[in-house]
Write an enzyme that holds these catalytic residues in place. Sequence first.
Site, PDB file in Angstrom:
ATOM      1  N   TYR A  87       0.862  -1.180   0.000  1.00  0.00           N
ATOM      2  CA  TYR A  87       0.000   0.000   0.000  1.00  0.00           C
ATOM      3  C   TYR A  87       0.902   1.234   0.000  1.00  0.00           C
ATOM      4  O   TYR A  87       1.402   1.665   1.023  1.00  0.00           O
ATOM      5  CB  TYR A  87      -0.913   0.047   1.226  1.00  0.00           C
ATOM      6  CG  TYR A  87      -1.823  -1.153   1.419  1.00  0.00           C
ATOM      7  CD1 TYR A  87      -2.073  -2.050   0.376  1.00  0.00           C
ATOM      8  CD2 TYR A  87      -2.423  -1.397   2.648  1.00  0.00           C
ATOM      9  CE1 TYR A  87      -2.901  -3.151   0.571  1.00  0.00           C
ATOM     10  CE2 TYR A  87      -3.253  -2.490   2.838  1.00  0.00           C
ATOM     11  CZ  TYR A  87      -3.483  -3.362   1.812  1.00  0.00           C
ATOM     12  OH  TYR A  87      -4.292  -4.448   2.013  1.00  0.00           O
ATOM     13  N   LEU A 111     -17.685  -5.515   0.928  1.00  0.00           N
ATOM     14  CA  LEU A 111     -18.816  -4.831   0.304  1.00  0.00           C
ATOM     15  C   LEU A 111     -18.764  -4.904  -1.215  1.00  0.00           C
ATOM     16  O   LEU A 111     -19.525  -4.218  -1.905  1.00  0.00           O
ATOM     17  CB  LEU A 111     -18.894  -3.382   0.780  1.00  0.00           C
ATOM     18  CG  LEU A 111     -19.170  -3.216   2.287  1.00  0.00           C
ATOM     19  CD1 LEU A 111     -19.191  -1.744   2.668  1.00  0.00           C
ATOM     20  CD2 LEU A 111     -20.475  -3.891   2.696  1.00  0.00           C
ATOM     21  N   GLY A 154     -18.352  -1.789  -3.179  1.00  0.00           N
ATOM     22  CA  GLY A 154     -19.459  -0.885  -2.907  1.00  0.00           C
ATOM     23  C   GLY A 154     -20.818  -1.410  -3.314  1.00  0.00           C
ATOM     24  O   GLY A 154     -21.849  -0.846  -2.941  1.00  0.00           O
ATOM     25  N   LEU A 155     -20.863  -2.500  -4.070  1.00  0.00           N
ATOM     26  CA  LEU A 155     -22.143  -3.024  -4.546  1.00  0.00           C
ATOM     27  C   LEU A 155     -23.050  -3.420  -3.381  1.00  0.00           C
ATOM     28  O   LEU A 155     -24.270  -3.273  -3.449  1.00  0.00           O
ATOM     29  CB  LEU A 155     -21.898  -4.234  -5.462  1.00  0.00           C
ATOM     30  CG  LEU A 155     -23.102  -4.842  -6.183  1.00  0.00           C
ATOM     31  CD1 LEU A 155     -23.930  -3.785  -6.905  1.00  0.00           C
ATOM     32  CD2 LEU A 155     -22.619  -5.899  -7.183  1.00  0.00           C
ATOM     33  N   LEU A 156     -22.445  -3.925  -2.297  1.00  0.00           N
ATOM     34  CA  LEU A 156     -23.228  -4.322  -1.123  1.00  0.00           C
ATOM     35  C   LEU A 156     -23.422  -3.166  -0.146  1.00  0.00           C
ATOM     36  O   LEU A 156     -23.935  -3.373   0.949  1.00  0.00           O
ATOM     37  CB  LEU A 156     -22.549  -5.507  -0.426  1.00  0.00           C
ATOM     38  CG  LEU A 156     -22.646  -6.830  -1.190  1.00  0.00           C
ATOM     39  CD1 LEU A 156     -21.637  -7.842  -0.672  1.00  0.00           C
ATOM     40  CD2 LEU A 156     -24.061  -7.399  -1.091  1.00  0.00           C
ATOM     41  N   GLY A 182     -25.315  -0.585  -0.913  1.00  0.00           N
ATOM     42  CA  GLY A 182     -26.686  -0.130  -1.083  1.00  0.00           C
ATOM     43  C   GLY A 182     -26.839   1.262  -1.659  1.00  0.00           C
ATOM     44  O   GLY A 182     -27.902   1.874  -1.560  1.00  0.00           O
TER      45      GLY A 182
END
Length: 311
Positions: A59, A208, A211-213, A215
């Site tokens: 990172y 997630l 980001g799809l999960l 909402g």
Amino acid sequence: MADKKRLGKTDLYVNPIGLGTNAVGGHNIYPNLIEETGKDVVRTAIDNGINFLDTAYIYGPERSEELIGEVIKEKGNRSEIVIATKGAHKFVGGKIVLDNSPAFLREAVENSLKRLQTDYIDLFYIHFPDEGTPKAEAVGALKELKDAGKIKAIGVSNFSIEQLKEANKDGYVDVLQSEYNLFNREVEKEILPYTKDHNISFVPYYPLAAGLLGGRYTKETTFNDGRAKNPLFQGEAFVRNLEKVEQVREIANAKNAEVAHVVLAWYLTRDSVDALIPGAKRPEQVTNNLKTLEIQLTNEEIEKISRIFQE
């Protein structure tokens, strides 16, 4: 604040909601990051009871570890923080290659200690398996570092079930980190039963699903980053996936919560999932992630969510 959970067989106890820090100094992952904002993310986490920080050499590279080291030194509470970092990547002729050799892992740990400005690392993961090093030999090198007090716990990341079994031949593996979310439940077949049976904590990443999960997307949402090529976000699959998320929203609405909180809470009901490491780019996202701990799911709700995402 939530009761702390024990990581595997270790003496490490963590808030079940940790902080993934690839957006803290991860300039090679997210362009245009502001480093002071990243440090504020880490400060906010620590100030709000998050004691599990997950970083990695790659990172930045290196920069995430350096920034976390600066914040912890400034806070002066090193003994209260559980730092997890990872190594396996190195640059050879300008290209990234993977190396799990004992010599490289020893070097990686020493370099991480310097960047983090600490004399021990709580949890050190082999970030990815390489093709040549026997897994038990690589883990054996970490066991020597553990015996020497350089690290407190041994982790592996992105290992298949076969690689995990080989790595854990002597029972030294404490934590496994791999991808797991409601759209990708592959680890439920063999890996989660194995981690449960061998008292290994499982820490999922990508919880997630980009980001799809979370909402927050609709059928009209368009993407111009890596998600544009991700099968989850394409055509009819994207529409069907959004319909599943909307079913979770019904449960979330009944609890006056967000979809993401319900999804994250569901993972914490899984065997051997002892901690989550959702990321954050802004301080307010850190405090929002902590709302997950307020969610109590009934057995019926847990089963319903599982059924929604059963392919």
